[in-house]
Design an enzyme around this catalytic site. Structure first.
Site, PDB file in Angstrom:
ATOM      1  NE  ARG A  24      -2.580   1.138   0.949  1.00 31.90           N
ATOM      2  CZ  ARG A  24      -3.064   2.262   0.781  1.00 31.90           C
ATOM      3  NH1 ARG A  24      -4.214   2.555   0.092  1.00 31.90           N
ATOM      4  NH2 ARG A  24      -2.660   3.276   1.663  1.00 31.90           N
ATOM      5  NE  ARG A  28     -10.296   3.127  -0.668  1.00 27.60           N
ATOM      6  CZ  ARG A  28      -9.663   4.548  -0.377  1.00 27.60           C
ATOM      7  NH1 ARG A  28     -10.283   5.437   0.098  1.00 27.60           N
ATOM      8  NH2 ARG A  28      -8.456   4.721  -0.992  1.00 27.60           N
ATOM      9  NE  ARG A  37     -12.621   1.543   5.834  1.00 28.31           N
ATOM     10  CZ  ARG A  37     -13.257   1.940   6.847  1.00 28.31           C
ATOM     11  NH1 ARG A  37     -14.229   1.419   7.523  1.00 28.31           N
ATOM     12  NH2 ARG A  37     -12.776   3.438   7.061  1.00 28.31           N
ATOM     13  CG  ASP A  74      -2.519   2.398   7.374  1.00 28.35           C
ATOM     14  OD1 ASP A  74      -2.860   2.380   6.299  1.00 28.35           O
ATOM     15  OD2 ASP A  74      -1.948   3.567   7.850  1.00 28.35           O
ATOM     16  CE1 TYR A 150       0.463  10.204   5.562  1.00 31.36           C
ATOM     17  CE2 TYR A 150       2.283   8.592   5.669  1.00 31.36           C
ATOM     18  CZ  TYR A 150       1.228   9.342   5.017  1.00 31.36           C
ATOM     19  OH  TYR A 150       1.123   9.037   3.608  1.00 31.36           O
TER      20      TYR A 150
HETATM   21  O1  CP3 Z   1      -3.199  -4.926   0.827  1.00 31.65           O
HETATM   22  C1  CP3 Z   1      -2.170  -4.251   1.524  1.00 31.65           C
HETATM   23  O2  CP3 Z   1      -1.312  -3.621   0.777  1.00 31.65           O
HETATM   24  C2  CP3 Z   1      -2.145  -4.359   2.874  1.00 31.65           C
HETATM   25  C3  CP3 Z   1      -2.678  -3.062   3.705  1.00 31.65           C
HETATM   26  C4  CP3 Z   1      -2.133  -1.777   3.547  1.00 31.65           C
HETATM   27  C5  CP3 Z   1      -2.785  -0.638   3.743  1.00 31.65           C
HETATM   28  N1  CP3 Z   1      -2.005   0.482   3.949  1.00 31.65           N
HETATM   29  C6  CP3 Z   1      -4.430  -0.431   4.014  1.00 31.65           C
HETATM   30  C7  CP3 Z   1      -5.079   0.743   3.711  1.00 31.65           C
HETATM   31  C8  CP3 Z   1      -0.521  -1.290   3.531  1.00 31.65           C
HETATM   32  C9  CP3 Z   1       0.363  -2.178   3.257  1.00 31.65           C
HETATM   33  C10 CP3 Z   1      -0.829   0.034   3.937  1.00 31.65           C
HETATM   34  C11 CP3 Z   1       0.591   0.848   3.923  1.00 31.65           C
HETATM   35  C12 CP3 Z   1       0.417   2.309   3.800  1.00 31.65           C
HETATM   36  N2  CP3 Z   1      -0.482   3.281   4.708  1.00 31.65           N
HETATM   37  C13 CP3 Z   1       1.596   3.297   3.295  1.00 31.65           C
HETATM   38  C14 CP3 Z   1       2.540   2.771   2.676  1.00 31.65           C
HETATM   39  C15 CP3 Z   1       2.520   2.517   1.324  1.00 31.65           C
HETATM   40  C16 CP3 Z   1       1.998   3.587   0.254  1.00 31.65           C
HETATM   41  O3  CP3 Z   1       0.787   3.605  -0.198  1.00 31.65           O
HETATM   42  O4  CP3 Z   1       2.718   4.440   0.041  1.00 31.65           O
HETATM   43  C17 CP3 Z   1       1.023   4.575   3.617  1.00 31.65           C
HETATM   44  C18 CP3 Z   1       1.730   5.809   3.195  1.00 31.65           C
HETATM   45  C19 CP3 Z   1       0.008   4.332   4.462  1.00 31.65           C
HETATM   46  C20 CP3 Z   1      -0.945   5.650   5.171  1.00 31.65           C
HETATM   47  C21 CP3 Z   1      -2.456   5.486   4.679  1.00 31.65           C
HETATM   48  N3  CP3 Z   1      -3.293   4.673   4.821  1.00 31.65           N
HETATM   49  C22 CP3 Z   1      -2.946   6.730   3.695  1.00 31.65           C
HETATM   50  C23 CP3 Z   1      -2.199   7.774   3.181  1.00 31.65           C
HETATM   51  C24 CP3 Z   1      -4.167   6.318   3.556  1.00 31.65           C
HETATM   52  C25 CP3 Z   1      -5.320   7.100   2.698  1.00 31.65           C
HETATM   53  C26 CP3 Z   1      -5.274   6.916   1.317  1.00 31.65           C
HETATM   54  C27 CP3 Z   1      -6.198   5.901   0.866  1.00 31.65           C
HETATM   55  O5  CP3 Z   1      -6.046   5.315   0.111  1.00 31.65           O
HETATM   56  O6  CP3 Z   1      -7.499   5.983   1.196  1.00 31.65           O
HETATM   57  C28 CP3 Z   1      -4.400   4.957   4.156  1.00 31.65           C
HETATM   58  C29 CP3 Z   1      -5.871   4.248   4.241  1.00 31.65           C
HETATM   59  C30 CP3 Z   1      -5.761   2.815   3.854  1.00 31.65           C
HETATM   60  N4  CP3 Z   1      -4.738   1.914   4.286  1.00 31.65           N
HETATM   61  C31 CP3 Z   1      -6.745   2.199   2.949  1.00 31.65           C
HETATM   62  C32 CP3 Z   1      -6.323   0.893   2.914  1.00 31.65           C
HETATM   63  C33 CP3 Z   1      -6.941  -0.141   2.192  1.00 31.65           C
HETATM   64  C34 CP3 Z   1      -7.886   2.623   2.535  1.00 31.65           C
HETATM   65  C35 CP3 Z   1      -8.961   3.244   3.373  1.00 31.65           C
HETATM   66  C36 CP3 Z   1     -10.346   2.639   3.596  1.00 31.65           C
HETATM   67  O7  CP3 Z   1     -10.540   1.543   3.178  1.00 31.65           O
HETATM   68  O8  CP3 Z   1     -11.233   3.433   4.179  1.00 31.65           O
END
Ligand code: CP3
Length: 347
Positions: A24, A28, A37, A74, A150
């Site tokens: 990540r 944000r 974003r 994602d 999910y």
């Molecule tokens: O920089 C990176 O790592 C690449 C991008 C990336 C994202 N999600 C972007 C994202 C990666 C590798 C993921 C993987 C992901 N997504 C996982 C596995 C890793 C982990 O965290 O355990 C999971 C479970 C998800 C599902 C997911 N996506 C959730 C639960 C959420 C909401 C939680 C949150 O942090 O908001 C997301 C949204 C998400 N995916 C965001 C980002 C940057 C934030 C949303 C936003 O910017 O509006």
């Protein structure tokens, strides 16, 4: 041989200091991410807009010079591409129209996946062309069990009771969903390799909710099948496995036939991991993401402790889970400095 320190490390070469990237790392906590974003309300639409995905993938590389970039996307693009309704609600995280009956699986189809995810592959091609050759580009996917969580819960969950009840009571039908996800993830990762990624990571973020016996069937085995199928198509592609929160069951994931790197979360001790895991597999991890929020001497001490334990062997510096939104960006810069200035002591 590749030019990248990350790939050379994974192939067994040692450097004075380990390569570093962070799960990540695009997100944000970076003001420049929030600016891009803010131009798209739907998170999935943002993921499917190549120019924006490329830009936010490159942002942390420009700021910190990490050794690897991870394509901005994602794990939930896979259920979306299979035809399950998937969306993100502001402040609430992911939502999916939950699968409640094996008959629902019939609605899912792999046929549309390559077309639906074409923008992800386009973003990979553009990112690879824009990245310095010494920076590796990583692709990724959710592991089948985490995707099933999910898809059956309809979003995040406190206890994962629905997905676990299904897996325990109806292993045959649960197995059909896992099989479908194995094939879909192989297609998705293989297309990412064709588009130019240098390695891939499988995120099994919720593996830790399963007891050990079930962990073998529903987390480890599907991940091994994916790695074998991917390597049948792309023999040289390194695979990173991230089975989060599995504790000492991480021992099962020492599978050099399938995985090149084992990413360990915060709960495993670096000292234990250096003795029990590292002699057999390259490790990645395992700094607590909250250390990056704390910063200061706590960050310095903990990062150095991990380096002293794991930095002498085959190791990629990373966190035990993703960067959290409240992380001060300067603390990330400080961490990169600590890792790059580390002096191995005579251990
Ligand atoms: O920089 C990176 O790592 C690449 C991008 C990336 C994202 N999600 C972007 C994202 C990666 C590798 C993921 C993987 C992901 N997504 C996982 C596995 C890793 C982990 O965290 O355990 C999971 C479970 C998800 C599902 C997911 N996506 C959730 C639960 C959420 C909401 C939680 C949150 O942090 O908001 C997301 C949204 C998400 N995916 C965001 C980002 C940057 C934030 C949303 C936003 O910017 O509006």
């Amino acid at each position: 041989m590749s030019e990248s320190k990350f790939l050379k490390t994974v192939a067994g070469q040692r450097f004075a200091t380990p390569p570093i990237w962070l799960m990540r790392q695009a997100g944000r906590y970076l003001p420049e991410y929030r600016a891009v974003r803010a131009t798209t309300s739907s998170f999935l639409e943002f993921c499917y807009t190549p120019d924006k995905a490329v830009e936010v993938t490159l942002q942390p590389i420009r700021r910190y010079g990490f050794d690897a970039a991870i394509i901005f996307s994602d794990i939930l693009v896979v259920p979306d591409a299979l035809g399950q309704r998937t969306w993100f609600e502001q402040g609430e995280g992911p939502k999916l129209e939950a699968l409640t009956d094996p008959a629902d699986f019939g609605k899912l189809s792999r046929g549309r996946l390559p077309e639906k995810l074409a923008p992800v592959y386009e973003a990979i091609r553009l990112t690879r062309a824009a990245l310095p050759k010494e920076t590796a580009l990583l692709g990724f996917a959710g592991a089948p069990f985490t995707l099933a969580c999910y898809m059956i819960e309809g979003g995040s969950s406190k206890d994962f009771a629905k997905v676990k009840t299904w897996a325990y009571s109806h292993p045959e039908s649960f197995g059909l969903l896992i099989d479908l996800l194995v094939d879909a993830v192989v297609d998705h990762l293989s297309a990412q390799v064709d588009a130019g990624v240098d390695a891939v990571q499988l995120f099994d973020s919720w593996a830790g909710v399963l007891p050990e016996e079930q962990l073998f069937s529903w987390s480890l085995q599907p991940m091994v099948r994916i790695a074998h199928a991917l390597k049948a198509r792309h023999p040289k592609i390194p695979v990173i496995a991230f089975p989060r929160a599995v504790g000492p069951a991480a021992l099962m994931y020492r599978r050099p036939d399938a995985f090149d790197v084992l990413s360990i979360d915060t709960s495993l001790g670096a000292h234990w991991a250096s003795r029990e895991l590292q002699p057999q597999i390259c490790l990645q991890g395992n700094l607590d993401p909250i250390m990056l929020v704390a910063g200061g001497p706590a960050l310095e001490r903990e990062a150095t402790r991990i380096l002293d334990k794991l930095g002498h062997g085959s190791f990629v510096f990373n966190l035990g889970h993703g960067v959290v939104p409240q992380t001060p960006p300067d603390n990330v810069a400080r961490l990169v400095e600590i890792v790059r200035n580390w002096k191995p002591s005579a251990a």
